[in-house]
Enzyme design. Structure first.
Site, mmCIF file in Angstrom:
data_model
loop_
_atom_site.group_PDB
_atom_site.id
_atom_site.type_symbol
_atom_site.label_atom_id
_atom_site.label_comp_id
_atom_site.label_asym_id
_atom_site.label_seq_id
_atom_site.Cartn_x
_atom_site.Cartn_y
_atom_site.Cartn_z
ATOM 1 N N HIS A 196 -24.936 -74.648 -17.903
ATOM 2 C CA HIS A 196 -25.371 -75.900 -18.511
ATOM 3 C C HIS A 196 -24.537 -77.070 -18.016
ATOM 4 O O HIS A 196 -23.469 -77.350 -18.554
ATOM 5 C CB HIS A 196 -25.273 -75.804 -20.038
ATOM 6 C CG HIS A 196 -26.302 -74.908 -20.645
ATOM 7 N ND1 HIS A 196 -27.486 -75.385 -21.163
ATOM 8 C CD2 HIS A 196 -26.329 -73.563 -20.800
ATOM 9 C CE1 HIS A 196 -28.213 -74.368 -21.618
ATOM 10 N NE2 HIS A 196 -27.532 -73.256 -21.403
ATOM 11 N N CYS B 221 -30.691 -73.005 -16.537
ATOM 12 C CA CYS B 221 -30.723 -71.818 -17.401
ATOM 13 C C CYS B 221 -32.063 -71.089 -17.294
ATOM 14 O O CYS B 221 -32.356 -70.489 -16.274
ATOM 15 C CB CYS B 221 -30.391 -72.212 -18.838
ATOM 16 S SG CYS B 221 -29.913 -70.809 -19.874
ATOM 17 N N GLU C 247 -25.126 -80.140 -18.472
ATOM 18 C CA GLU C 247 -25.060 -81.182 -19.505
ATOM 19 C C GLU C 247 -23.985 -80.871 -20.537
ATOM 20 O O GLU C 247 -23.687 -81.700 -21.404
ATOM 21 C CB GLU C 247 -26.421 -81.340 -20.184
ATOM 22 C CG GLU C 247 -26.743 -80.338 -21.268
ATOM 23 C CD GLU C 247 -27.106 -78.961 -20.754
ATOM 24 O OE1 GLU C 247 -27.255 -78.032 -21.570
ATOM 25 O OE2 GLU C 247 -27.229 -78.791 -19.518
#
Length: 358
Positions: free
Chosen positions: A331, A246, A333
């Site tokens: 993202h 990001c 994660e």
């Protein structure tokens, strides 16, 4: 309590307030996620923003202690069509209203979120303010127009002192530009020995830790406002494997000569399709960013584009042609899902293994 949302462009939305009885002002953005509101509320990348949820019912599975992405939320406010007062989930420990009261956050419900989203899509993000129903509209609009969005958002959400999340595997330095806890969780699951450092860390300080790899986290705001980060990245590039997410992705781009620009209304939600060019595979990704890398500007750098957003063809990832460095705009994660891109953490582990063998 009766509240209203007023935009700097003059639109007024009347509704019911929830959470703390405070006025709050910030950049109004929208998120298309159907779930994941707790992770959204606690995501440091939403620093300074009032978030409109496009899904009409929010809060129906409550709030629990396990799904926070930070200890203290940085969000300025929340806008929903309907807030659930009686969640039904075995993990639920409180409602959003109770959480907002504890954290002194303000929200508004009962407004036409579809109309608001259309305004943001057509005009782009604008500043807005949640105020008491009896406030003077013209006076509030004047206040909003003079309100300046701070440029030190990363500094305000980054850790002030370094701390460790011990493991027995690779030593990873995580530069916290506003990191979600999900990044630490994914590295920990791979037994990494993590040291989290502040956003103003220098290249020399990182190299003194003798890490096996460096991760550059997500974070809020304009990447050009993060002073010193480009110099730090250039100081470690080629000396240690780097993985950016990001804001970290944008900072690597700037450090290598690419340019960034502000998106009209950003990418925020858990349903954004991204094409992995090399694998010719589409991933559904979680995203939260208002700025992007200019794909054309990559042509004059040592960066090679690896991922593209299918909705608007903007850049979603690149790798360095010479040095062990790659990054993505979305993202991996997740937190919340989808988890299509989770494998990128494994590729980071493989990159560190390859670099260590040299």
């Amino acid at each position: 309590m009766k509240k209203k949302l007023i935009l700097e462009t003059g639109e007024v939305f009347h509704g019911e307030g929830f959470g703390a009885n405070w006025e709050t002002v910030g950049e109004v953005v929208f998120n298309t996620g159907m779930t994941g509101y707790q992770e959204l509320i606690s995501d440091p990348s939403y620093c300074g923003q009032i978030v409109c949820m496009t899904y009409p019912l929010i809060g129906n599975y409550g709030v629990n202690r396990d799904d926070f992405e930070s200890i203290e939320p940085a969000i300025k406010g929340l806008i929903v069509r309907e807030l659930c007062d009686f969640p039904s989930n075995f993990r639920s420990q409180m409602t959003i209203d109770e959480l907002f009261k504890k954290k002194n956050l303000s929200g508004i419900q009962g407004i036409d979120t579809r109309k608001l989203t259309r305004i943001l899509r057509n005009r782009g993000v604008v500043k807005g303010k949640i105020v008491d129903e009896n406030s003077n509209d013209e006076e509030v609009i004047r206040q909003i127009k003079t309100f300046e969005i701070h440029t030190n958002q990363v500094e305000s959400v980054s850790t002030k002192t370094a701390y460790a999340a011990p493991g027995r595997g690779f030593k990873v330095v995580l530069v916290d530009f506003g990191s979600k806890l999900g990044i630490i969780r994914e590295l920990s699951q791979r037994d990494c020995d993590i040291t989290v450092v502040s956003q103003d860390v220098t290249a020399d300080e990182i190299l003194m830790m003798n890490p096996d790899g460096v991760m550059l986290s997500n974070g809020p705001g304009n990447p050009e406002d993060v002073k010193g980060a480009q110099e730090m990245i250039n100081g470690i590039l080629g000396k240690v494997p780097i993985f950016g997410i990001c804001l970290g992705h944008q900072l690597i781009g700037l450090a290598c000569g690419a340019k960034t620009f502000k998106l009209k209304f950003g990418h925020r939600g858990g349903n954004h399709p991204v094409l992995d060019i090399a694998k010719n595979r589409v991933e559904i990704t979680a995203q939260n960013h208002g700025y992007a890398i200019d794909s054309e500007s990559l042509k004059n750098t040592d960066l090679e584009e690896t991922h593209i957003a299918l909705n608007d063809k903007t850049n979603e990832g690149f790798k360095h042609k010479i040095h062990p460095c790659f990054s993505v705009q979305y993202h991996p994660e997740a937190s919340p899902g989808p988890e299509d891109a989770n494998y990128l953490f494994d590729e980071f582990i493989e990159l560190m293994e390859e670099f260590k063998r040299k």
